[in-house]
Scaffold this motif. Structure first.
Motif, PDB file in Angstrom:
ATOM      1  N   LYS A   8       1.636  15.208  -2.154  1.00  0.00           N
ATOM      2  CA  LYS A   8       1.054  14.033  -1.499  1.00  0.00           C
ATOM      3  C   LYS A   8      -0.066  14.488  -0.595  1.00  0.00           C
ATOM      4  N   TYR A   9      -0.709  13.536   0.071  1.00  0.00           N
ATOM      5  CA  TYR A   9      -1.747  13.859   1.051  1.00  0.00           C
ATOM      6  C   TYR A   9      -1.111  14.031   2.418  1.00  0.00           C
ATOM      7  N   SER A  10      -1.673  14.950   3.211  1.00  0.00           N
ATOM      8  CA  SER A  10      -1.079  15.262   4.513  1.00  0.00           C
ATOM      9  C   SER A  10      -1.345  14.176   5.550  1.00  0.00           C
ATOM     10  N   GLY A  11      -2.364  13.338   5.328  1.00  0.00           N
ATOM     11  CA  GLY A  11      -2.690  12.313   6.310  1.00  0.00           C
ATOM     12  C   GLY A  11      -3.514  12.826   7.463  1.00  0.00           C
ATOM     13  N   GLU A  12      -4.012  14.064   7.359  1.00  0.00           N
ATOM     14  CA  GLU A  12      -4.806  14.658   8.437  1.00  0.00           C
ATOM     15  C   GLU A  12      -6.297  14.514   8.150  1.00  0.00           C
ATOM     16  N   GLU A  68       0.839  -1.192   0.000  1.00  0.00           N
ATOM     17  CA  GLU A  68       0.000   0.000   0.000  1.00  0.00           C
ATOM     18  C   GLU A  68       0.875   1.244   0.000  1.00  0.00           C
ATOM     19  N   VAL A  69       1.172   1.755  -1.184  1.00  0.00           N
ATOM     20  CA  VAL A  69       1.992   2.952  -1.308  1.00  0.00           C
ATOM     21  C   VAL A  69       1.090   4.168  -1.453  1.00  0.00           C
ATOM     22  N   PRO A  70       1.187   5.184  -0.573  1.00  0.00           N
ATOM     23  CA  PRO A  70       0.351   6.375  -0.702  1.00  0.00           C
ATOM     24  C   PRO A  70       0.596   7.051  -2.052  1.00  0.00           C
ATOM     25  N   PRO A  71      -0.445   7.559  -2.704  1.00  0.00           N
ATOM     26  CA  PRO A  71      -0.263   8.211  -4.002  1.00  0.00           C
ATOM     27  C   PRO A  71       0.547   9.486  -3.869  1.00  0.00           C
ATOM     28  N   GLU A  72       1.347   9.761  -4.856  1.00  0.00           N
ATOM     29  CA  GLU A  72       2.138  10.984  -4.876  1.00  0.00           C
ATOM     30  C   GLU A  72       2.513  11.308  -6.320  1.00  0.00           C
ATOM     31  N   ILE A 118       4.727  20.460   0.117  1.00  0.00           N
ATOM     32  CA  ILE A 118       3.319  20.710  -0.212  1.00  0.00           C
ATOM     33  C   ILE A 118       2.554  19.417   0.028  1.00  0.00           C
ATOM     34  N   ALA A 119       1.475  19.488   0.798  1.00  0.00           N
ATOM     35  CA  ALA A 119       0.622  18.322   1.045  1.00  0.00           C
ATOM     36  C   ALA A 119      -0.833  18.741   0.959  1.00  0.00           C
ATOM     37  N   VAL A 120      -1.676  17.855   0.448  1.00  0.00           N
ATOM     38  CA  VAL A 120      -3.104  18.128   0.307  1.00  0.00           C
ATOM     39  C   VAL A 120      -3.802  17.810   1.617  1.00  0.00           C
ATOM     40  N   ARG A 121      -4.470  18.811   2.152  1.00  0.00           N
ATOM     41  CA  ARG A 121      -5.181  18.630   3.427  1.00  0.00           C
ATOM     42  C   ARG A 121      -6.681  18.377   3.213  1.00  0.00           C
ATOM     43  N   SER A 122      -7.275  19.006   2.196  1.00  0.00           N
ATOM     44  CA  SER A 122      -8.711  18.850   1.964  1.00  0.00           C
ATOM     45  C   SER A 122      -9.041  19.175   0.517  1.00  0.00           C
TER      46      SER A 122
END
Length: 428
Positions: free
Chosen positions: A140-144, A123-127, A180-184
């Protein structure tokens, strides 16, 4: 719901006024097939288009008959995630090969420009790797809380406001972007397009000191649609009273580059209830006419608003009939449409963006065309009334006219003496 077959074409689904509506499946004469949502006889919504020639499929979002975003699944199992136009990929995207590894890159002028290749172990997080200020930075996604997939991340990487923000960062050397990470994310409720992206960012100054700003909110450009109606010398405008605290605003929609749509709940309601054909082909971009360049209204944060103007000459009877129709279309929980004078609209509008747009149009009135569509055709006049039938025949009229002349002559001579009356009697 029923099946219709014409020659080699076959359709399962719902029809309305001889047009495909709702969910259904359509098989084309060459064997291609589409299964999904339809609107006004066009593919619109979520669906799957399968090509008979190579058994590949486009799965995702369709708009006005075109595939605009999702995944392209090849017969050999290779999957491409990206955005599309005329069924052809463009911009940034990701190829996934047999669930073993992926390759990032982008399409330019129809040619794939490959980028980084990575293995897919577990399971590799998308980036996706972006070039920021001349350096590679992983998006990537922030995981929050919010967890999206690679398909959504591709949409974010191609999100026009993100590209504009990155351009500003390239032109701002006093700010260094480290992460840079996507939060929402948020999507438009009507079109399903990506409308808002919240980013968690790590920014520093050139000396390495961390800057306090750690969040950026990017919003898709919105289009304020001013429907201006000239009624026998009086200028009116369509406004909407929404169910959110009785707020009054001009209709607005997402402004998607390259699209002829100005689709939103309010614009759809204007088209449905008034019959006016409001779209980019029947409007003018007033912000472009301001100085020959694309100058948009900048209204706080990163929200950009363009103003589209629809202008048409109408007739009073149409205005009266449509006003009555809008009055009867009131429904709890639905926006209420009103056609009011421009001055009344200024008094009623509670939305600052709408007020700014209306003032902008007033200041640019001399540069706007008098109308953007042909004048509304006048109502067909009623047939002329039949001529009344005469009360008397021609002979009776002649006798009446002779009697009137004789009476006038007698009055002119005065009263006759007895001798004259006797002579007249003897003569007779």
């Amino acid at each position: 719901v029923y099946k219709r077959q014409v020659s080699t074409q076959s359709t399962w689904g719902s029809w309305r006024e001889d047009q495909k509506q709702g969910k259904g499946r359509y098989t084309y004469p060459n064997g291609d097939a589409y299964s999904g949502d339809w609107l006004n006889d066009l593919k619109d919504g979520s669906g799957t288009f399968t090509f008979a020639a190579d058994s590949s499929s486009c799965i995702g979002t369709f708009r006005s008959g075109d595939f605009i975003g999702g995944k392209w699944v090849r017969a050999n199992g290779t999957i491409y995630h990206g955005v599309f136009k005329n069924y052809k990929p463009y911009g940034r995207g990701v190829f996934v090969f047999g669930r073993r590894f992926k390759q990032e890159g982008h399409y330019r002028n129809g040619k794939w420009i490959p980028g980084k290749v990575a293995n897919l172990d577990g399971e590799v997080p998308p980036e996706i790797t972006l070039t920021v200020q001349g350096r590679p930075i992983v998006l990537k996604y922030s995981g929050e809380g919010h967890k999206g997939d690679v398909q959504e991340l591709v949409q974010i990487a191609n999100f026009r406001p993100l590209e504009q923000w990155l351009q500003r960062m390239r032109d701002t050397p006093e700010i260094v972007v480290n992460d840079i990470a996507v939060r929402s994310t948020a999507y438009d409720s009507v079109t399903g397009r990506l409308s808002t992206v919240g980013l968690k960012v790590d920014l520093m100054d050139p000396q390495g000191n961390t800057l306090p700003q750690n969040e950026v909110v990017l919003q898709a450009a919105r289009a304020v649609v001013a429907v201006i109606l000239n009624c026998e010398g009086e200028q009116c405008v369509v406004v909407a009273k929404t169910h959110l605290g009785n707020a009054v605003e001009l209709p607005s929609a997402l402004d998607v580059a390259g699209s002829t749509d100005l689709t939103s709940e309010l614009v759809n309601r204007v088209v449905q209830l008034t019959g006016l054909k409001v779209n980019k082909n029947t409007c003018v971009n007033a912000t472009e006419l301001a100085s020959g360049a694309d100058i948009a209204l900048q209204l706080g944060s990163d929200q950009v608003v363009t103003v589209w103007a629809y202008r048409q000459d109408i007739w009073r009877d149409w205005l009266d009939a449509t006003t009555t129709k809008l009055e009867g279309a009131k429904h709890p929980g639905q926006p209420e449409l009103l056609i009011v004078s421009t001055e009344a609209a200024r008094q009623m509008l509670t939305d600052t963006v709408s007020l700014a747009a209306l003032d902008f149009l007033s200041g640019s009135a001399d540069r706007l065309p008098e109308s953007t569509v042909d004048p509304m055709r006048p109502r067909t006049p009623p047939p002329p009334e039949a001529e009344p039938r005469p009360l008397y025949s021609a002979l009776e009229v002649q006798l009446q006219e002779k009697a009137a002349r004789e009476a006038a002559a007698r009055r002119k001579r005065g009263p006759a003496t007895e001798e004259e009356e006797e002579e007249g009697g003897e003569d007779a």
